[in-house]
Design a protein around this motif. Structure first.
Motif, short mmCIF file in Angstrom:
data_model
loop_
_atom_site.label_atom_id
_atom_site.label_comp_id
_atom_site.label_asym_id
_atom_site.label_seq_id
_atom_site.Cartn_x
_atom_site.Cartn_y
_atom_site.Cartn_z
N THR A 1 4.80 7.67 -6.85
CA THR A 1 5.13 6.53 -6.16
C THR A 1 6.05 6.71 -5.15
O THR A 1 6.84 7.62 -5.01
N PHE A 2 6.16 5.39 -4.40
CA PHE A 2 7.21 5.39 -3.12
C PHE A 2 8.05 4.09 -3.44
O PHE A 2 7.71 3.16 -3.91
N VAL A 3 9.06 4.14 -2.61
CA VAL A 3 10.00 2.70 -2.43
C VAL A 3 10.60 3.15 -1.04
O VAL A 3 10.53 4.09 -0.31
N LEU B 1 4.98 -4.59 -1.93
CA LEU B 1 4.30 -3.24 -1.96
C LEU B 1 3.94 -2.68 -3.36
O LEU B 1 3.29 -1.79 -3.26
N ALA B 2 4.20 -3.70 -4.18
CA ALA B 2 3.77 -3.22 -5.69
C ALA B 2 2.12 -3.01 -5.85
O ALA B 2 1.31 -3.94 -5.50
N GLY B 3 1.83 -1.80 -6.34
CA GLY B 3 0.37 -1.51 -6.44
C GLY B 3 -0.37 -1.19 -5.01
O GLY B 3 -1.50 -0.81 -5.05
N GLY C 1 -3.01 8.57 -2.97
CA GLY C 1 -2.78 8.04 -4.44
C GLY C 1 -1.32 7.81 -4.50
O GLY C 1 -0.62 7.90 -5.62
N VAL C 2 -0.38 7.53 -3.60
CA VAL C 2 0.97 7.16 -3.67
C VAL C 2 0.90 5.63 -3.58
O VAL C 2 0.80 5.18 -2.75
N TYR C 3 1.85 5.16 -4.72
CA TYR C 3 1.61 3.80 -4.88
C TYR C 3 3.10 2.85 -4.85
O TYR C 3 3.97 3.94 -5.31
N GLY C 4 3.14 1.97 -4.36
CA GLY C 4 4.38 1.17 -4.21
C GLY C 4 4.75 0.49 -5.36
O GLY C 4 3.82 0.34 -6.26
#
Length: 404
Positions: free
Chosen positions: A145-147, A226-228, A234-237
């Protein structure tokens, strides 16, 4: 003197969502005349051609966790839908589209990883009876995941040169996918644009600014949906954020290296012209517009932190009235050791020095986001050295958008 930036204000980083499990069954009205949990409707002839009327949700209450690539569908079997809501405490509600006749609703917002979704739907069977459905499911946890770390902070009042800035903690291969989910609205309305760059630490960063400075009193809202969202590979928010901030008075400062002066104006009216001493030969103050990043009343300035050693080295333990302009270490501050040079000689290592009294006055006038523009110097400050955004012409700025 140039010092390294050790902190930035207004930092807000979302934490990954907690994971939970849930379970998938298609719920329908019973054909024996009874009602399944969460359902209301008649059996037999209540639907079209005698078929049982029901609201069918996919995915519904499920044992297996749902891939984030799935779409949510809600179908009125033998009737039509009145309302559909698909929501999660973290990512928020999903948007969707209706079919003609409102017999089918299909989600258009991507699912977020590791989230619990609840589906609530109502409708009417063709025979007139009410239909209701409640179902829930859990999505698969993302392995990556990323933020985004964003500025300014929610509720802040900032200067007219403050951009919206988001720096990501993971590389963003699909920048267009991310940019589509970032929105900025302003009141009064103004044209603005996003522009991608690499931050000084090498991370992907995107800034938003108008063509010219914001107008004082403008209300600005940043939406991060950005969720999803798959940033690529394959890096998801995980973030859903609404950030409101306002623009304060137009406090602008212009430093003339040749004249060795700094003119400070507020809402177009000159307040004072101060005598200053800027960078000497080999340590010239950056040319161009910088933006106030922070203020501290006292700071230690050590040349080791910016790679200055030997005869030019310094270590000053109590420098007063410090206004930070770049992460690379440019400040406007009191420099009593240069008394006699203000307005006469440029003798600093790149900072804008002034008398203690003048530095205190300047410190009291400026705030986060106020522009300080240096003219008649060399080496224009880089766009990623703090907020050097205003040194890029408008057409070039727009071209650095992933959606250009």
């Amino acid at each position: 003197m140039r010092q390294r930036l050790t902190s930035r204000l207004g930092r807000r980083i979302a934490q990954p969502l907690a994971f939970a499990s849930a379970a998938v069954v298609v719920l329908a009205a019973c054909s024996t005349g009874g009602k399944a949990d969460g359902d209301s409707g008649k059996a037999g002839g209540d639907g079209d051609n005698g078929a049982p009327a029901a609201i069918v949700v996919e995915p519904g209450d499920a044992k297996a966790k749902v891939p984030v690539s799935r779409k949510v569908t809600v179908r009125a079997q033998g009737g039509s839908l009145s309302s559909v809501e698909v929501s999660s405490p973290g990512p928020g509600a999903l948007a969707g589209t209706w079919s003609k006749g409102k017999s089918l609703w299909t989600s258009t917002t991507p699912l977020a990883p590791g989230a619990i979704y609840t589906v609530t739907a109502t409708g009417e069977a063709s025979g007139g009876s009410a239909l209701n459905k409640t179902a829930s499911f859990t999505t698969e946890a993302a392995t990556n995941t990323f933020v985004g770390e964003y500025y300014p902070d929610k509720g802040a009042k900032v200067g007219v040169a403050m951009p919206v800035s988001i720096t990501f903690n993971k590389p963003i291969p699909d920048k267009a996918a991310i940019e589509r989910k970032l929105k900025v609205a302003a009141s009064p309305a103004v044209e603005g644009a996003w522009s991608w760059m690499k931050d000084r630490n090498g991370k992907d960063r995107i800034d938003y600014r108008p063509e010219k400075y914001w107008k004082p009193g403008t209300n600005v809202t940043l939406r991060m949906d950005l969720a999803g969202v798959n940033a690529g590979g394959g890096v998801y928010g995980t973030q859903q954020r609404v950030v409101n901030f306002t623009i304060g008075d137009a406090v602008t400062s212009t430093v003339d290296v040749k004249k060795k002066t700094m003119t400070v104006a507020k809402n177009g009216k000159t307040l004072r012209t101060l005598k200053v001493s800027t960078g000497k030969k080999g340590f010239e103050t950056w040319n161009g517009t910088m933006v106030v990043l922070s203020k501290v009343p006292t700071i230690r300035m050590n040349s080791d932190t910016v790679g200055i050693f030997g005869p030019e080295a310094y270590d000053l333990g109590s420098v007063k009235w410090d206004v930070q302009l770049t992460p690379s270490g440019t400040y406007a501050h009191a420099a009593p050791w240069n008394e006699g040079k203000f307005g006469v000689i440029n003798g600093s290592h790149g900072c804008i020095g002034m008398s203690t009294a003048d530095a205190k006055w300047f410190y009291q006038q400026v705030h986060l986001g106020d522009p300080v523009t240096v003219v008649n110097s060399v080496d224009t400050v880089a766009v990623n050295n703090g907020y050097g955004d205003w040194n890029v012409d408008w057409e070039s700025w727009k071209k650095a958008s992933a959606l250009h």
